[in-house]
Design an enzyme around this catalytic site. Structure first.
Site, short mmCIF file in Angstrom:
data_model
loop_
_atom_site.label_atom_id
_atom_site.label_comp_id
_atom_site.label_asym_id
_atom_site.label_seq_id
_atom_site.Cartn_x
_atom_site.Cartn_y
_atom_site.Cartn_z
NE ARG A 1 -4.31 1.68 1.81
CZ ARG A 1 -5.06 2.51 2.39
NH1 ARG A 1 -4.61 3.07 3.67
NH2 ARG A 1 -6.14 2.96 2.03
CE LYS B 1 -10.70 2.81 10.83
NZ LYS B 1 -11.46 2.87 9.78
CG ASP C 1 -5.96 1.72 9.50
OD1 ASP C 1 -5.71 0.45 9.37
OD2 ASP C 1 -6.97 2.24 8.58
CG ASN D 1 -4.07 0.41 6.03
OD1 ASN D 1 -4.99 -0.43 6.06
ND2 ASN D 1 -4.14 1.78 6.72
CG ASP E 1 -11.08 -2.33 5.05
OD1 ASP E 1 -11.44 -1.73 6.04
OD2 ASP E 1 -9.96 -2.41 4.68
C1 DGJ Z 1 -8.04 0.64 6.21
C2 DGJ Z 1 -9.34 0.47 7.13
O1 DGJ Z 1 -9.59 -0.74 7.32
C3 DGJ Z 1 -10.57 1.61 6.64
O2 DGJ Z 1 -11.47 1.60 7.34
C4 DGJ Z 1 -9.95 2.86 6.15
O3 DGJ Z 1 -9.57 3.49 7.77
C5 DGJ Z 1 -8.52 2.76 5.44
N1 DGJ Z 1 -7.60 2.16 6.11
C6 DGJ Z 1 -7.98 4.35 5.58
O4 DGJ Z 1 -6.86 4.09 4.78
#
Ligand code: DGJ
Length: 723
Positions: free
Chosen positions: A423, A457, A459, A461, A529
């Site tokens: 990502r 929140k 996160d 990724n 997601d």
């Molecule tokens: C992944 C998360 O699961 C989503 O809900 C969102 O916050 C995106 N990242 C944002 O980049």
């Protein structure tokens, strides 16, 4: 150390005069029993409560040692492999002492073991939560050898069982398809559930399981052991079945590329393995874990969760302050209590307008939000909502000011090897205390500059792909998986201690961080997601075997769904999200007025029933995995005075088909009023709507729910009227 052993001796003398050879750990309905034979500690039993210890010391030892180590002659899986200071690889652990500390609902037992020849020590820690029938197990390892001992394997827990047959349920998936339930027979050999990705570790397998003993357990029948490892990094759960009918479960940090050099005098503490046993099927085991989690392992688990609107699927990166304010207007009108601004609010030199740049540069994007966050917080508060914000502080885009300023903070493979991207981003090196301070500072600054932020929140990724740390010594590179996770835990611990009232959500591209390690510091998690309600039903179904509904963020999104393109009725989307911590993730301006009214009354209803959903016991009534195309659950308060029943139809059904739903968990003797709620058409799907019915009838005869079309649903409130 010396003081500690004197204390142990006194405690043993005090507690175990009667039978020094049995170590018995009890909860209300379960027992975990060890025996000390020839100075070795063996497990005798884990399962149904044994109310008498008489003759236990005469029983044959069938199960393994409490902490089997490599080099003591056995050829099974082991919990521990250590290379000692002189290069020898054998370890043989003997009983030294044990002690027991009781406080209210909790009893902590510590068993001290020592290697036969070396000053090498393992302490086994077992906490028994009496009322919840849950035990936690972990170990701490230390030594006084002359130089470092290399630990090649260091499990948290070893639990054995003896049964003719075993069935293992575990939870697998991938991005946007997490927590599928798979049940398979365990046969001779070793079955492993593991993660080797470092972070976002729960996306493909969850560190949890249900082991049915003797036969396939159902929700209500059969003996099961349910377990979950409280660790948010690489994990490994191994199930070894031998031809004697033994199953030994080894759980802990995955030893994969994780040799740990433990210096003399230092201690390695492993993560907690959470276990429960039920002799009345899987549902009781789930309820045990849920009750325990709300009390002991989910942050603020006894507090009501607000209805949330998150900006992500409504706006993605494409917003400015006006758009966010108009989303807030719509959210507030529908009764939302907390608005969360997701990704895209930061970065100026490298503006975060897509996922390619800006991560790491945590300044407000002045173009999108020229008046700053304070303006949005004011706006939310004027509308009666709280404000939350998204961060991803462990990561950095190569196109960011941070990446240019601190390349040494980025995990890297070395020797000028190309950086691997996922990502478009890299991981920061959380094994480095300076990076830990930086990551702590991102959230700390945000919260000190904007003290009215109520929710974070968090996160994550990307997986840990660029394996290598500039900070760690070259001899300690294999510490990275572990030290990264410990670094993350320590940041989260500091933040949650400093900000006890601010809610934290654990998110990692959806359900990549759903584990009891991170949940110690999180109020909730983003399960996936995938917000398509049909698939979400399966995801929540799997998730809620182990993790409670109160922690399961579940959002209503638009139709057709962005991930699957499936079109679904609003009522079905809403009724699925009702089963967890309800939220919305859409553009209110896309909604028609009748949809706004439906959501508004649905949110009002949720507020009335949320204490039952968030704090009640969850009973699984009909599985979406069964072939009849229905699914049903009900939640019941512990006093059994209120319940919420949800029934879903997933397939086309014939005109005479009805879903016959037998409720669970009610009091047979109580009379309840049954009311269908959240109706869209005014029509009811049961003939008893508004009637008074006994708990006995609701549980033994059941309700015939007349829903026939795929993606339709009915929700009922069941209120006690008399005893
Ligand atoms: C992944 C998360 O699961 C989503 O809900 C969102 O916050 C995106 N990242 C944002 O980049």
């Amino acid at each position: 150390m010396i003081k500690r052993s004197i204390l142990s001796v006194l405690l043993i003398a005090f507690t175990f005069v009667v039978n020094a050879e049995i170590i018995s750990i009890q909860t209300e309905s379960t027992s975990l029993v060890y025996t000390v034979k020839n100075k070795k500690v063996y497990q005798l039993h884990y399962g149904k409560k044994m109310n008498s210890e008489k003759g236990l010391d005469q029983m044959p030892v069938c199960l393994d040692e409490v902490y089997p180590s490599f080099g003591n002659g056995k050829s099974n899986e082991v919990a521990l492999i250590a290379k000692h200071d002189d290069g020898t690889m054998a370890t043989d652990l003997y009983y030294v002492s044990h002690e027991l500390v009781k406080e209210d609902n909790k009893t902590t037992t510590t068993i001290h073991l020592k290697d036969e020849k070396k000053p090498f020590f393992v302490d086994i820690h077992i906490v028994a939560y009496f009322r919840e029938d849950v035990i936690e197990q972990w170990v701490s390892i230390h030594h006084n050898e002359k130089s470092a001992v290399r630990l090649d394997q260091y499990a948290s827990s070893v639990i054995g069982s003896k049964a003719p047959d075993y069935y293992l349920s575990h939870f697998y998936g991938s991005w946007a398809k997490e927590m599928n339930v798979l049940e398979e027979p365990l046969v001779n050999g070793v079955k492993c559930i593991e993660s080797q990705r470092g972070v976002r570790a729960t996306e493909f397998e969850n560190p949890s399981f249900i082991l049915s003993l003797n036969q396939k357990a159902s929700e209500d029948f059969g003996e099961v052991i349910m377990g979950a490892l409280a660790w948010t990094g690489n994990f490994k759960l191994s199930f070894q079945v031998n031809d004697q009918g033994n199953c030994q479960i080894y759980s802990g940090i995955n030893p994969f590329v994780s040799n740990y050099n433990l210096a003399s005098g230092k201690e390695l503490v492993t993560p907690r393995m959470i276990l429960t046993f039920s002799d009345s099927g899987k549902n009781t085991a789930s309820i045990n874990l849920h009750r325990w989690a709300r009390k002991y392992n989910l942050r603020n688990g006894n507090q009501a969760r607000p209805v949330v609107m998150n900006s992500w699927e409504g706006a993605y990166f494409n917003f400015n302050d006006q758009k966010i304010k108009s989303m807030m207007d719509g959210a507030a009108e529908m009764g939302v209590e907390l608005f969360v601004l997701d990704d895209g609010w930061f970065g100026n030199k490298y503006p975060r307008n897509n996922d390619k740049m800006g991560l790491g540069d945590w300044q407000i994007n002045e173009k999108k939000l020229p008046k700053g966050l304070g303006d949005l917080i004011d706006y939310a508060e004027k509308l009666g909502m709280k404000f939350g914000i998204w961060v991803e502080p462990e990561m950095v885009n190569p196109d960011s000011e941070l990446a240019k300023k601190h390349p040494e903070w980025i995990l890297q493979r070395g020797n000028d090897r190309e950086f691997l991207l996922e990502r478009n981003q890299y991981l920061l090196d959380l094994s480095n205390p300076k990076v830990q301070d930086f990551v702590f500072g991102i959230v700390d600054n945000l919260l000190t500059q904007n003290p009215r932020i109520a929710y974070i929140k968090w996160d994550c990724n990307s997986y840990l792909q660029n394996f290598g740390s500039v900070y760690l010594n070259k001899t300690d590179q294999s510490h990275l998986w572990v030290d990264y996770t410990k670094g993350l835990e320590s940041v989260l611990q500091k933040l949650t201690q400093k900000y006890p009232k601010i809610a934290f959500q654990a998110c990692a591209s959806g359900g990549g961080r759903v584990d009891y390690g991170v949940l110690k510091y999180s109020d909730e998690f983003w399960a996936s997601d995938d917000t398509d309600p049909y698939q979400r039903l399966f995801i929540q179904w799997g998730t809620n075997y182990i993790y409670p509904a109160i922690g399961t963020a579940a959002h209503v999104t638009k139709s057709p769904n962005d991930q699957t393109k499936r079109a679904t009725p609003l009522k079905f989307r809403f009724d699925i999200a009702l089963g967890g911590r309800l939220g919305l993730e859409l553009l209110p301006s896309d909604l028609k007025s009748d949809e706004v009214s439906f959501i508004k009354s649905g949110i009002k209803l949720y507020k009335e029933i949320r204490s039952v959903i968030q704090q009640g016991d969850l009973y699984r009534l009909q599985s979406p995995y069964d072939r009849d195309g229905y699914a049903a659950i009900n939640y019941v308060t512990q006093a059994k005075d209120s319940a919420v029943l949800m029934v879903y139809s997933l397939e086309w059904h014939r005109k005479f088909d009805k879903s016959l739903v037998r409720m669970k968990g009610l009091n047979e003797k109580y009379t309840y009023k049954v009311t269908e709620v959240n109706k869209q058409t005014g029509k009811t799907s049961i003939s008893q709507d508004g009637q008074l019915i006994s708990g006995a009838a609701l549980m033994n005869i059941g309700l015939s729910v007349n829903i026939k079309q795929p993606l339709s649903s009915s929700v009922f409130v069941i209120e006690k009227c008399s005893e």
